[in-house]
Design an enzyme around this catalytic site. Structure first.
Site, PDB file in Angstrom:
ATOM      1  N   TYR A  56       1.119  -1.147  -0.040  1.00 44.79           N
ATOM      2  CA  TYR A  56      -0.051  -0.168  -0.008  1.00 44.79           C
ATOM      3  C   TYR A  56       0.971   1.278  -0.064  1.00 44.79           C
ATOM      4  O   TYR A  56       1.474   1.355   0.981  1.00 44.79           O
ATOM      5  CB  TYR A  56      -0.882   0.040   1.178  1.00 44.79           C
ATOM      6  CG  TYR A  56      -2.037  -1.099   1.400  1.00 44.79           C
ATOM      7  CD1 TYR A  56      -2.215  -1.760   0.090  1.00 44.79           C
ATOM      8  CD2 TYR A  56      -2.854  -1.163   2.391  1.00 44.79           C
ATOM      9  CE1 TYR A  56      -3.423  -2.635   0.051  1.00 44.79           C
ATOM     10  CE2 TYR A  56      -3.933  -2.183   2.624  1.00 44.79           C
ATOM     11  CZ  TYR A  56      -3.980  -2.918   1.344  1.00 44.79           C
ATOM     12  OH  TYR A  56      -5.094  -3.919   1.444  1.00 44.79           O
ATOM     13  N   LEU A 206     -18.642  -1.511   1.649  1.00 41.95           N
ATOM     14  CA  LEU A 206     -19.382  -0.321   1.147  1.00 41.95           C
ATOM     15  C   LEU A 206     -19.196  -0.293  -0.314  1.00 41.95           C
ATOM     16  O   LEU A 206     -19.449   0.507  -1.331  1.00 41.95           O
ATOM     17  CB  LEU A 206     -19.134   1.048   1.832  1.00 41.95           C
ATOM     18  CG  LEU A 206     -19.609   0.816   3.191  1.00 41.95           C
ATOM     19  CD1 LEU A 206     -19.111   2.413   3.739  1.00 41.95           C
ATOM     20  CD2 LEU A 206     -21.077   0.868   3.557  1.00 41.95           C
ATOM     21  N   ARG A 208     -16.370  -0.032  -1.962  1.00 44.42           N
ATOM     22  CA  ARG A 208     -15.694   1.169  -2.107  1.00 44.42           C
ATOM     23  C   ARG A 208     -16.152   2.441  -2.149  1.00 44.42           C
ATOM     24  O   ARG A 208     -15.745   3.397  -2.964  1.00 44.42           O
ATOM     25  CB  ARG A 208     -14.624   0.946  -3.545  1.00 44.42           C
ATOM     26  CG  ARG A 208     -13.831  -0.466  -3.266  1.00 44.42           C
ATOM     27  CD  ARG A 208     -13.356  -0.560  -4.940  1.00 44.42           C
ATOM     28  NE  ARG A 208     -12.443  -1.843  -4.495  1.00 44.42           N
ATOM     29  CZ  ARG A 208     -13.028  -3.014  -4.830  1.00 44.42           C
ATOM     30  NH1 ARG A 208     -14.428  -3.400  -4.654  1.00 44.42           N
ATOM     31  NH2 ARG A 208     -12.211  -4.239  -4.399  1.00 44.42           N
ATOM     32  N   GLY A 209     -16.973   2.648  -1.446  1.00 41.95           N
ATOM     33  CA  GLY A 209     -17.959   3.756  -1.155  1.00 41.95           C
ATOM     34  C   GLY A 209     -19.128   4.039  -2.141  1.00 41.95           C
ATOM     35  O   GLY A 209     -19.953   4.838  -2.073  1.00 41.95           O
ATOM     36  N   PRO A 231     -15.028  -0.975 -13.614  1.00 39.18           N
ATOM     37  CA  PRO A 231     -16.539  -0.945 -14.274  1.00 39.18           C
ATOM     38  C   PRO A 231     -17.672  -0.352 -13.391  1.00 39.18           C
ATOM     39  O   PRO A 231     -18.414   0.036 -14.105  1.00 39.18           O
ATOM     40  CB  PRO A 231     -16.525  -2.740 -14.635  1.00 39.18           C
ATOM     41  CG  PRO A 231     -15.138  -3.199 -14.487  1.00 39.18           C
ATOM     42  CD  PRO A 231     -14.230  -2.242 -13.581  1.00 39.18           C
TER      43      PRO A 231
END
Length: 336
Positions: A56, A206, A208-209, A231
């Site tokens: 990361y 979620l 990724r929001g 996508p």
């Protein structure tokens, strides 16, 4: 906070974990001081499980976690680390390496960056197509014997790989995407993990929001954001998925909660062996996520959510095609 045990042989952790990736990259610029304050707020709220990866932002996230934990007693927190993804100087992903020798090397650097003498849960980020999973797990098992690793986990692998890995050394949890709009693990992976006594740490709760209730078609214009290349956040797919969010918003309103809280509560309600990871980058979003613990979903609520979000309801795949091809978790099981 409620506690849950990760698998039959794993540690007892908080019922919600904190995913730290977004504090370093992927979702656009993050504020370092706010990120550290968010980690502190999570710990104050009873969260004990922090998830990171050595790749990361090429180690940045581990060093951020180290800074956040510098005044925290080591036995008060469990650190989960993914390893094996290789990156180039421009940040591009260039492959995987989970050979035992490489694993020892990755671990040595993680221990240094995190400023600790052990990792609580160590896991390959993806299945290395060139290394049998038995060799990878065997290598980590040696690190367990040496005291550098407490438990072994897996990430985004399918049932066949889970069984092979678990035969070498007990696996405490599988980290995998699971949400109202991503229910792939229900085909066979969840059953396999339950059979073997393996917990689930669910990321992407979620999406990724996307289903947080905060994402809009304007959100992607705020800066460089990895999500825009996936996508489900593009074109007609995004329109269809945001329409689903409005249905979630209506259900959440009836419950007296936010869409994000209902989405997190739904994942947590799927079984006590499941620990949702929330990727909050700010104290505001963390506070909202913590509110999911107060949400009680009745049978009527669960039925309404099941009707709105049947399996495969999402428009578009969760990753781009080239990344989907590397997901062992997308392969159907051949053994039962």
């Amino acid at each position: 906070m409620e506690q849950r045990k990760l698998g039959s042989t794993g540690p007892t952790v908080s019922a919600l974990g904190l995913g730290c990736m977004g504090m370093s990259e992927v979702y656009g610029p993050a504020d370092r001081s706010e990120s550290i304050a968010t980690v502190h707020a999570a710990l104050d709220a009873g969260i004990t499980l922090l998830d990171t990866g050595d790749f990361y932002a090429m180690g940045h996230n581990e060093m951020l976690v180290r800074e956040a934990l510098k005044d925290v007693a080591r036995d008060k927190v469990q650190i989960s680390v993914k390893f094996g993804a290789l990156r180039g100087p421009a940040g591009e992903f260039v492959g995987y390496d989970s050979r035992p020798a490489a694993t020892r090397n990755f671990l040595a650097y993680s221990l240094q960056r995190l400023g600790t003498d052990h990792i609580d849960i160590y896991r390959p980020a993806r299945l290395d197509p060139n290394v049998p999973i038995e060799e990878t797990i065997g290598g980590i098992a040696e690190l367990v014997k040496a005291g550098y690793v407490r438990h072994i986990g897996l990430s985004e692998v399918g049932s066949d790989t889970i069984r092979r890995a678990h035969a070498v050394h007990p696996i405490v949890d599988l980290q995998i995407e699971y949400s109202l709009i991503e229910r792939g693990i229900e085909r066979d992976i969840l059953k396999t993990c339950r059979e073997l006594g393996i917990g689930i740490t669910a990321y992407g709760v979620l999406a990724r929001g996307l289903i947080s209730g905060h994402w809009s078609k304007e959100s992607g214009k705020l800066g460089r954001d990895y999500r825009l290349m996936t996508p489900r956040f593009q074109g007609a797919n995004l329109d269809a998925n945001l329409a689903l969010v409005e249905q979630l918003r209506a259900i959440a309103s009836e419950i007296g909660a936010t869409p994000a809280q209902v989405a997190i509560a739904w994942v947590a309600a799927q079984g006590r062996e499941i620990v949702p990871l929330v990727g909050a980058r700010t104290r505001t979003r963390l506070t909202e996520a913590l509110g999911a613990a107060k949400v009680t979903l009745t049978e009527a609520h669960l039925a309404a959510l099941a009707k709105t979000f049947p399996p495969d309801v999402a428009a578009g795949t969760r990753y781009a095609a080239e990344q989907m091809a590397h997901l062992d978790s997308e392969k159907p099981a051949t053994t039962r």
